[in-house]
Structure formats: C-alpha cells, structure tokens
Motif scaffolding. Structure first.
Motif, mmCIF file in Angstrom:
data_model
loop_
_atom_site.group_PDB
_atom_site.id
_atom_site.type_symbol
_atom_site.label_atom_id
_atom_site.label_comp_id
_atom_site.label_asym_id
_atom_site.label_seq_id
_atom_site.Cartn_x
_atom_site.Cartn_y
_atom_site.Cartn_z
ATOM 1 N N PRO A 295 0.792 -1.234 0.000
ATOM 2 C CA PRO A 295 0.000 0.000 0.000
ATOM 3 C C PRO A 295 0.825 1.285 0.000
ATOM 4 N N HIS A 296 2.116 1.182 0.293
ATOM 5 C CA HIS A 296 2.953 2.385 0.353
ATOM 6 C C HIS A 296 3.830 2.557 -0.888
ATOM 7 N N HIS A 297 3.636 1.705 -1.894
ATOM 8 C CA HIS A 297 4.470 1.750 -3.084
ATOM 9 C C HIS A 297 3.615 1.708 -4.343
ATOM 10 N N GLN A 298 4.227 2.059 -5.444
ATOM 11 C CA GLN A 298 3.527 2.073 -6.725
ATOM 12 C C GLN A 298 3.578 0.698 -7.392
ATOM 13 N N LEU A 299 3.164 -0.309 -6.644
ATOM 14 C CA LEU A 299 3.093 -1.677 -7.159
ATOM 15 C C LEU A 299 1.646 -1.967 -7.554
ATOM 16 N N HIS A 300 1.455 -2.422 -8.779
ATOM 17 C CA HIS A 300 0.110 -2.687 -9.277
ATOM 18 C C HIS A 300 0.080 -3.993 -10.059
ATOM 19 N N SER A 301 -1.083 -4.600 -10.096
ATOM 20 C CA SER A 301 -1.239 -5.843 -10.848
ATOM 21 C C SER A 301 -2.653 -5.938 -11.393
ATOM 22 N N ARG A 302 -2.795 -6.733 -12.414
ATOM 23 C CA ARG A 302 -4.122 -7.007 -12.974
ATOM 24 C C ARG A 302 -4.168 -8.462 -13.429
ATOM 25 N N CYS B 86 -3.668 -15.202 -15.379
ATOM 26 C CA CYS B 86 -2.301 -14.724 -15.178
ATOM 27 C C CYS B 86 -2.351 -13.361 -14.510
ATOM 28 N N LEU B 87 -1.250 -13.028 -13.882
ATOM 29 C CA LEU B 87 -1.097 -11.717 -13.263
ATOM 30 C C LEU B 87 -0.012 -10.932 -13.995
ATOM 31 N N ASP B 88 -0.365 -9.730 -14.379
ATOM 32 C CA ASP B 88 0.609 -8.786 -14.897
ATOM 33 C C ASP B 88 0.971 -7.846 -13.751
#
Length: 350
Positions: free
Chosen positions: A85-92, A197-199
């Motif tokens: 939650p404190h970083h610009q990490l994202h997935s879809r 899959c996760l990107d």
C-alpha cells in the motif's frame, strides 16, 4: 533473449529468475517477490512495508494465493496495491484473449523482458509433490517459452523449489484446470484456474528507506488499526471476524473453517514480512525498540499458525473445535494489541 522467426513457432527464454521465499509466505508473496527482484528492487522493503487487517465476508476463495482486496470502481482487483500500500506496485488479472493462440500475451510479455505469473493446478505439474495426487490452486512464474521443443520454463520458489522446463501439454492442463473439489485439500481445490495470469508492474522505483519514511508508513498503518471503519479493518475488524468465526463454528458451519485457512495465510504472511522488515531496520539503524516492534509483529504471524491449524484439524466437527478456536483467536487478539502498541510507540519518534 532470442525469438523464433516463423509465424507459429517461438523460442523466448530469459535469464533464470531469482527465488524469493520466506517460511510463512504463500506463492502470492513469493511470486511477487521474484518479479520485484527481477526489477532490481529489494522485495522485503516493498512487500514488508505495509501491515493491515482486512476481512471481506463472502470474498474468501479456495486458492493458495487468496488475499483480501476490494475491487475498484471498474471492478478490477489490484493485488499489487493491496500487498504494497505504500508503493507504486500494481497488478491485474488477465486471461488469453484468443483461444486459438493462448500464448500470444505470454510471448509479448516475455519479449518485453518481463515475467508472467500464472495460476496453475499442482495436480498437473510434474515438479510439485501433489503431482497426479492432489488438486490445489497455486501460482508460478513463467520466464520462457520454447514451442520448438514443446516446453515452458517455470520458476517456483515454494518448497521443494524448482526452475526449469515443463512440457507444454502438462503446463496447459495445469493452467486450464477446472481444479475440482478434492477431499485431500479442502482449502485450495474447487476453484477453477481458467488460464489466469497476473501482470505485475512497479510504476516507480521505491524511495530509499529512511527512519523518517518508515515512520510515516507505520503511522498510517497504526491509524488504520485503531480508527473505526464501516468495513472489517483494524482491531475492530478482527474482533468482528473472530466473533463471527466462533459463532459459525458453534453452529456447525464447516465453511467458516474452510475460509479461515486461506484467509489467515494472507494475514500471517503480511505480518511476518512486516515484522522482518522492522527487525532488519532496527538492526541496521541501531534501534532496539524498532527491532522489538518487529518481533512483536512477528509474534502476530506465529499466533496465526495456532488459529489456522486448529481450524484445519477441526473441519470435520466445527462445534467440537469452537472452544479451541475461541482460545487461539483470543491469543491472537492479544498479540495484535501488543504489536500495534509497540509499532505506534516506535512510529511516534521516527
């Protein structure tokens, strides 16, 4: 990295990814950690920075990689944002768009020098101990594809740990498995894989972790633990979760215990990583109180073991397990309270 020149046959194989694993994490944190390591980032500094409690009633799925994550306004689930939650990490999540060419997106991702996280059924993977025996939803990292040889290159940090080639046909069976209900695994079977899959992308490099920056993270997390909310978050959210869990056990509801095991693993893994990060920073910065707060958070992680495993063994008779479930939930609640106090006290002076 090389790519084939024909229209239908490709060979794209990147360097072997680094295994990233901790004893209390699931394949979710392990695969995200591998992707972060490939990006040149210390996985613990990202995955261990946040610490929260969140329970979403009715949301728990029978997958090793389940993690509570509310959908956004468009209905998308961003596990990256939930884990960090404190970083610009994202997935879809995505699935192949073309049934006649299920590898297209995998090729494109690998050709862009990025890793693919794929959902699989352990029953069909030759390197998993459950091969040919137990159905269970799992995540692995795909780092190469050689259609000429007919193999997929897979990395899996979860014990017994594996890196290497898997026959395409076996991988396809695993990747597309219905993952039917299996009496040998009541917690991770009965959840269709569906070639998911996760990107995963890190949109910005993490800032260097300083005491001031870590203090801001901790103050945000403590506020979430101690502020009233309409959702099951923080200490009040745990109380609501635990009360409902015991009540459902007393009513003989086995589903309560089926959900406890995968749900609790996510909460346990996050506490474990957060505690390890605080201990490491406390040692590096010569701050015994910060290291002590880390040990208090790790105690939360270990207390989840008693609750989760009591639930697993009580599955056949939830009513008989209710008293022990209540005991372990009380112990865990005490660990949470002490850890939140310790982290809050430390955060106030960082």
């Amino acid at each position: 990295m090389t790519a084939g020149v024909t229209a239908r046959t490709y060979m794209i194989v990147g360097p072997e990814p680094e295994w990233w694993y901790r004893d209390l994490v699931s394949c979710l944190q392990a695969t995200f950690g591998t992707v972060l390591a490939r990006a040149g980032v210390d996985p613990l500094s990202v995955l261990g920075a946040g610490w929260r409690f969140l329970h979403l009633p009715g949301d728990v799925r029978s997958e090793e990689f389940y993690y509570p994550c509310p959908a956004d306004e468009s209905g998308q689930i961003d596990l990256g944002a939930a884990l960090a939650p404190h970083h610009q990490l994202h997935s879809r999540w995505w699935q192949p768009a073309d049934e006649n060419d299920v590898w297209r997106e995998v090729r494109e991702t690998l050709a862009d020098d990025r890793l693919v996280i794929a959902a699989v059924d352990n029953f069909h993977l030759p390197f998993r101990p459950a091969y040919g025996d137990v159905h269970a939803a799992h995540l692995v990292v795909v780092y190469g594809l050689d259609e000429t040889r007919g193999v997929v290159y897979v990395s899996d940090a979860m014990p017994p740990a594996f890196r290497g080639a898997v026959p395409i046909e076996e991988f396809l069976r695993s990747w597309g498995s219905a993952n039917p209900s299996d009496v040998q695994d009541a917690f991770f079977s009965d959840s269709q894989i569906g070639r998911r899959c996760l990107d995963v992308r890190l949109d910005a490099p993490p800032a260097p972790l300083t005491p001031e920056l870590l203090g801001s993270y901790l103050r945000t997390d403590v506020e979430a633990f101690t502020t009233a909310s309409s959702t099951r978050t923080g200490l009040a959210g745990f109380d609501a979760f635990a009360t409902e869990l015991v009540d459902r056990c007393k009513a003989g509801d086995a589903d309560a215990l089926r959900e406890l095991y995968p749900f609790g693993w996510g909460m346990q893994a996050q506490a474990s990583l957060h505690g390890e990060l605080l201990r490491r920073c406390g040692r590096q910065w010569n701050d015994p109180a910060l290291a002590g707060a880390g040990r208090a958070v790790e105690a939360v992680a270990h207390a989840w073991t008693g609750l989760r495993f009591t639930g697993a063994h009580g599955l056949e008779d939830p009513r008989a397990a209710a008293a022990d479930i209540a005991h372990h939930a009380t112990v865990l609640r005490g660990k949470y309270a002490r850890a939140v106090d310790a982290v809050g006290t430390t955060a106030a002076r960082l």
